[in-house]
Design an enzyme around this catalytic site. Structure first.
Site, short mmCIF file in Angstrom:
data_model
loop_
_atom_site.label_atom_id
_atom_site.label_comp_id
_atom_site.label_asym_id
_atom_site.label_seq_id
_atom_site.Cartn_x
_atom_site.Cartn_y
_atom_site.Cartn_z
N LYS A 149 0.95 -1.07 -0.12
CA LYS A 149 0.19 -0.06 -0.09
C LYS A 149 1.01 1.01 0.00
O LYS A 149 1.67 1.39 0.99
CB LYS A 149 -0.97 -0.12 1.18
CG LYS A 149 -1.68 1.36 1.39
CD LYS A 149 -2.55 1.28 2.90
CE LYS A 149 -2.86 2.75 3.10
NZ LYS A 149 -3.50 2.78 4.34
N GLY B 253 -7.32 8.98 10.46
CA GLY B 253 -7.50 8.74 11.91
C GLY B 253 -8.48 9.82 12.53
O GLY B 253 -8.53 10.01 13.59
N THR C 84 -8.32 3.04 12.77
CA THR C 84 -8.31 3.82 13.82
C THR C 84 -9.47 3.52 14.82
O THR C 84 -9.66 3.32 16.07
CB THR C 84 -8.32 5.45 13.72
OG1 THR C 84 -6.93 5.67 13.23
CG2 THR C 84 -8.30 6.14 14.81
#
Lengths: 66, 276
Positions: B106, B167, B216
């Site tokens: 990624k 996040g 998250t």
């Protein structure tokens, strides 16, 4: 012999392969990836790779990440 | 592993590069309170793709490795977090491959420390080189159509547009732009970053996203395994909603039950009563 491991200066006495060095500095970590002077050294080559004065060694591993 | 809910969905498998998956939920492993929580969340989420990062080890301190808590059956997707440009992302990808844990990467290139937005230009450069080297490249990106097209052109296996700030748990702030990417791309679109609740994941799937990546929201919940399961169900519910071709929104009310009077069928009771 002075080498730099992950930015820290470490002193060793006598000749060592990369494998010997890894056994000393992180014996428990089974998932290490290594670079010597910015070149990746695969685990199959650790035994054949001799550490030299001034080598810059990077030891990285997997951590949690998103 | 048998999963009755998966098998009830009349869906094609999620094809990503050379592999196909039943689960359309990818799980990140950062920020968990304990490594046992990571493992519990992976199991509860039924995810088949898990992201990890690479870091220098602290040679003065032994820490248990995250890989000890990730089942061998899942596909490991290493991110290039920490990379500030294409060169660093490429270096990290090659290190990941040297570990022997596959070549799924990624790409994450970030050089803004306040908003942590991905740098699409550097991401395109890294994707091109790594795809040429045979990596399965999944670039995390700012949802820009031109960049997405370029990523396809240079060999990305999927694109991963951000839902909102990484996040932040803000959900699909970039919704309209992600929709455009979903409509225009022939490769899978995985919504990554900012998905803070199962309902937001379901919404992205209803829009036609191929998969969702969360981290998250699961890692920082009081009960990571429970929310991981909730995300799994939400992703499946959203997918099923998408596959069923949701009806259009209508401005006026449209009764679900017959509108004739309860007892006096020919009198338009409800209609008259509603006019005061």
């Amino acid at each position: 012999m002075e080498v730099i491991i992950n930015g820290k200066i470490k002193l060793f006495k006598g000749e060592r392969t990369l494998k010997d060095l890894l056994c000393e500095v992180c014996p428990k970590n089974k998932h290490l990836i290594t670079e010597v002077n910015e070149t990746i050294v695969k685990s199959a080559d650790w035994e054949k790779t001799f550490i030299r004065e001034g080598d810059q060694i990077e030891l990285v591993t997997f951590v949690g990440g998103g | 592993m048998k999963n009755s809910l998966h098998s009830n969905i009349p869906d094609t498998p999620f094809q990503l590069g050379p592999k196909s998956f039943k689960s359309r939920l990818l799980l990140g492993t950062g920020k968990f309170k304990s490594k046992a929580d990571v493992q519990a969340a992976i199991n509860a989420s039924k995810t088949e793709i898990v992201t990890v990062a690479l870091r220098r080890i602290d040679i003065d301190r032994h820490e248990e490795n995250i890989l000890e808590h990730i089942p061998r059956s899942v596909t490991l997707l290493t991110n290039t977090s920490g990379a500030r440009d294409a060169k660093e992302a490429i270096r990290l990808a090659r290190l990941a491959r040297a570990s022997g844990y596959g070549d799924w990467i990624k790409i994450e290139v970030i050089n803004d420390s306040k908003y942590l937005l991905p740098d699409n230009n550097e991401t395109i450069k890294a994707t091109k080189i790594l795809a040429e080297e045979g990596f399965i490249v999944l670039p995390y990106m700012y949802p820009d159509l031109y960049a997405a097209r370029k990523l396809v052109e240079v060999g990305a296996t999927a694109v991963m547009p951000l839902g909102s700030f990484i996040g932040s748990n803000q959900g699909l702030k970039a919704k309209e732009f992600i929709k455009v990417i979903i409509q225009e791309m022939d490769i899978p679109v995985i919504v990554d970053a900012g998905i803070g609740s199962p309902s937001q994941a379901a919404e992205a799937m209803e829009m036609g996203a191929d998969a969702i990546l969360v981290n998250t929201a699961v890692a920082t919940a009081e009960q990571p395994a429970h929310i991981a399961q909730a995300f799994s169900l939400a992703v499946q519910a959203g997918r099923l909603g998408f596959l069923s071709q949701l009806p259009h929104k209508i401005e006026q009310a449209n009764a679900s039950s017959p509108l004739t009077g309860f007892l006096y069928e020919n009198e338009e009771t409800i209609h008259h009563n509603s006019k005061h």
